[in-house]
Each structure stands twice: as C-alpha cells, then as structure tokens.
Design an enzyme around this catalytic site. Structure first.
Site, PDB file in Angstrom:
ATOM      1  N   ASN A  10      43.485 -11.016  14.240  1.00 28.79           N
ATOM      2  CA  ASN A  10      42.987 -12.328  14.660  1.00 28.79           C
ATOM      3  C   ASN A  10      44.197 -13.172  15.045  1.00 28.79           C
ATOM      4  O   ASN A  10      44.969 -13.576  14.180  1.00 28.79           O
ATOM      5  CB  ASN A  10      42.216 -12.957  13.486  1.00 28.79           C
ATOM      6  CG  ASN A  10      41.821 -14.394  13.742  1.00 28.79           C
ATOM      7  OD1 ASN A  10      41.873 -14.862  14.887  1.00 28.79           O
ATOM      8  ND2 ASN A  10      41.417 -15.093  12.683  1.00 28.79           N
ATOM      9  N   LYS A  12      44.132 -16.104  16.280  1.00 26.38           N
ATOM     10  CA  LYS A  12      43.862 -17.543  16.078  1.00 26.38           C
ATOM     11  C   LYS A  12      44.298 -18.350  17.315  1.00 26.38           C
ATOM     12  O   LYS A  12      44.192 -17.853  18.434  1.00 26.38           O
ATOM     13  CB  LYS A  12      44.546 -18.034  14.797  1.00 26.38           C
ATOM     14  CG  LYS A  12      44.243 -17.127  13.606  1.00 26.38           C
ATOM     15  CD  LYS A  12      44.670 -17.712  12.291  1.00 26.38           C
ATOM     16  CE  LYS A  12      44.462 -16.692  11.186  1.00 26.38           C
ATOM     17  NZ  LYS A  12      44.575 -17.258   9.854  1.00 26.38           N
ATOM     18  N   HIS A  96      34.469 -17.154   9.957  1.00 27.64           N
ATOM     19  CA  HIS A  96      35.839 -17.194   9.436  1.00 27.64           C
ATOM     20  C   HIS A  96      36.019 -18.476   8.627  1.00 27.64           C
ATOM     21  O   HIS A  96      35.480 -19.527   8.992  1.00 27.64           O
ATOM     22  CB  HIS A  96      36.844 -17.145  10.598  1.00 27.64           C
ATOM     23  CG  HIS A  96      38.251 -16.922  10.143  1.00 27.64           C
ATOM     24  ND1 HIS A  96      39.025 -17.940   9.638  1.00 27.64           N
ATOM     25  CD2 HIS A  96      39.009 -15.802  10.092  1.00 27.64           C
ATOM     26  CE1 HIS A  96      40.206 -17.444   9.295  1.00 27.64           C
ATOM     27  NE2 HIS A  96      40.231 -16.155   9.568  1.00 27.64           N
ATOM     28  N   GLU A  98      38.307 -20.553   8.446  1.00 29.12           N
ATOM     29  CA  GLU A  98      38.806 -21.711   9.216  1.00 29.12           C
ATOM     30  C   GLU A  98      37.671 -22.353  10.010  1.00 29.12           C
ATOM     31  O   GLU A  98      37.635 -23.575  10.168  1.00 29.12           O
ATOM     32  CB  GLU A  98      39.962 -21.265  10.131  1.00 29.12           C
ATOM     33  CG  GLU A  98      41.224 -21.002   9.319  1.00 29.12           C
ATOM     34  CD  GLU A  98      42.184 -19.987   9.915  1.00 29.12           C
ATOM     35  OE1 GLU A  98      42.107 -19.687  11.126  1.00 29.12           O
ATOM     36  OE2 GLU A  98      43.023 -19.469   9.152  1.00 29.12           O
ATOM     37  N   GLU A 168      37.483 -12.152   2.724  1.00 32.93           N
ATOM     38  CA  GLU A 168      38.739 -12.872   2.877  1.00 32.93           C
ATOM     39  C   GLU A 168      38.775 -14.029   1.890  1.00 32.93           C
ATOM     40  O   GLU A 168      38.241 -15.115   2.187  1.00 32.93           O
ATOM     41  CB  GLU A 168      38.853 -13.428   4.299  1.00 32.93           C
ATOM     42  CG  GLU A 168      38.801 -12.380   5.374  1.00 32.93           C
ATOM     43  CD  GLU A 168      39.498 -12.872   6.642  1.00 32.93           C
ATOM     44  OE1 GLU A 168      40.510 -12.268   7.009  1.00 32.93           O
ATOM     45  OE2 GLU A 168      39.049 -13.869   7.214  1.00 32.93           O
ATOM     46  N   GLY A 174      46.764 -16.776   5.137  1.00 32.72           N
ATOM     47  CA  GLY A 174      47.912 -17.505   5.668  1.00 32.72           C
ATOM     48  C   GLY A 174      48.810 -18.094   4.593  1.00 32.72           C
ATOM     49  O   GLY A 174      49.662 -18.928   4.877  1.00 32.72           O
ATOM     50  N   SER A 214      46.661 -12.273   4.133  1.00 35.32           N
ATOM     51  CA  SER A 214      48.083 -11.933   4.019  1.00 35.32           C
ATOM     52  C   SER A 214      48.342 -10.428   3.914  1.00 35.32           C
ATOM     53  O   SER A 214      49.223  -9.991   3.172  1.00 35.32           O
ATOM     54  CB  SER A 214      48.711 -12.691   2.839  1.00 35.32           C
ATOM     55  OG  SER A 214      48.596 -14.097   3.035  1.00 35.32           O
TER      56      SER A 214
END
Ligand code: PEP
Length: 251
Positions: A10, A12, A96, A98, A168, A174, A214
């Site tokens: 991904n 992003k 996701h 985010e 996730e 991140g 990560s």
C-alpha cells in the site's frame, strides 16, 4: 488446505505517476523470481495508469486504495469500482484504518463497498484491527470480529473466495511496532474460527488473512510461518523494491 501466500503493498499518498511507474518497474525486476506468491500494489489513484503500464505482463496485480459506495453521480473527489476496473485494477482496499480514522469510513460503508466491489469484479482486501486502547481494554475479539461480521455477513459464501482479510492492529501501522507472531496468530485464528462458525467450512479454509503493521524483511519470516497468517499488507517497506522483495521471499 494450503492457501497461496498473498503479499500486497500500500503506497498510500506517495509516488506520483512518474515515480510510481519507476518504482513499479523496480518491483517487476526485483520480483521476477517470486515463485508461488500473489503480489499486488496499491498506488494512489492518479498513478494507477503508469503502474498498470509498468507492471503489464508481470503478474503483479494493481489495486485502488479507495472506492465510493455508489457507482457514479455527484460525488466529487472519489473513484468508482467500475472505473478502477476499467483503469486496469483487479483489487481494492476497503476499511483501512486510515480511511476509518481520518475519513470517517464506517462499518456500514465498508459493507456497502465490499458488495459493490464484488459486483463490479474488483476483489477486496478488507482491513480490520483494534486500537491500543481497545487492546488494553481486552476488546480485541469484540472489535475485530465485529468489523469482520459487519463486512461479510450476508454475502453469499460462493462470492467470498474473492475476499482477502487484513488484520492490521492500528497501533502497529506506521509505528515501527509489530504485533508479535503469537499476538497476530491468535487474532488470525479467532477470525478463522468466526468464519467457520458463520459460513460453510470451505470459506474459513480458503480465505486468506494477511497481517499488516510495520512488516519488514527482518520480521516477515516469523510472522508468515504461522499457520493462519497467509500474507502481508505492507505500507512503508513497500516503497523500496528491495525491502518489499525481501518480504515476498519469506512468504
Ligand atoms: C498499512 O498501511 O496497511 C501498513 C501496514 O503500513 P506499515 O507497513 O507502514 O505499518
């Protein structure tokens, strides 16, 4: 039942058309000997065309990071599943963290998008995961299984073979903090248990569940060796072709 490993990157909001095309070409070279592993890349929508071009014939799939819940109309600033298909995408990321946290994507929207993606022939990777507060409060299963059930219940079992789940944990995305292989395996096993209770047995046996948070070459082997971890969804480390290929080699 052996599930074919599936590693996705991904990108992003990184890499405009020129840089994305160049990075995709590096992926093609670095992944030419990947063997029996499925690979997909999710560039920003504006870079899909150059990535589709650069990956043509390589077997690397291209996906879109976001679709809207409606097919067309007065919805400024978003993408439709069918347009993504037309642009050469085969996959879509849905839910996701985010998107959930920064753009207000709800379980209800996730469910609508999963149905729409499948109806349009776009295969979803549905992301689920708990925050650190939820983990500390002992609510991992409640949150994660709640998100999985909101996304999948009501979808005919024979359509679910096109769906991938990505566990996730929000606190691992991140941040450089990875869930330990035991922590990840425990949640993947509960998701698979939930699938087997709610759908015919083949669904739990076949559905791939990626881990994300990560992942890098140094921690991939241990995570991917666990029985219910079928692949990885990779953010930061996918922006470097060698790092990403290092993860794929561990699958
Ligand atoms: C992600 O964006 O899905 C992700 C897992 O990111 P990172 O690998 O950078 O934690």
């Amino acid at each position: 039942m052996s599930r074919r490993p599936f590693i996705a990157g991904n990108w992003k909001l990184n890499k405009g058309p020129a840089e994305a095309g160049a990075l995709a070409s590096e992926w093609v070279a670095a992944l030419s000997d990947r063997g029996d592993v499925d690979v997909a890349v999710f560039p920003t929508a504006l870079s899909i065309a150059s990535v589709v071009e650069a990956t043509r014939g390589s077997g690397i799939e291209v996906g879109v990071q976001q679709i809207h819940g409606k097919t067309s109309g007065a919805f400024t600033g978003t993408n439709s599943a069918e347009m993504a298909r037309e642009a050469g995408c085969t996959r879509v990321l849905i839910g996701h963290s985010e998107r959930r946290q920064l753009f207000g994507e709800t379980d209800e929207m996730v469910r609508t998008k999963v149905k729409l993606a499948l109806a349009s022939g776009l295969l979803p990777i549905v992301c689920v995961g708990e925050t650190l507060e939820e983990r500390d409060a002992g609510k991992v299963d409640e949150v994660v299984l709640g998100q999985v059930s909101a996304a999948l219940l009501g979808i005919p079992a024979d359509q679910l073979s096109g769906v991938t789940l990505a566990y996730e944990p929000v606190w691992a995305i991140g941040t450089g903090r990875t869930a330990s292989p035991d922590q990840a395996q425990e949640v993947h096993a509960s998701i698979r248990g939930w699938l087997s209770e709610n759908f015919p047995a083949f669904v739990a046996a076949e559905m791939r569940i990626q881990y994300g948070g990560s992942v890098k070459p140094a921690n991939a082997a241990e995570l991917l060796s666990r029985p219910d971890i079928d692949g990885a969804l990779v953010g930061g480390a996918s922006l470097n072709a060698e790092s990403f290929a290092g993860i794929v080699r561990e699958a």
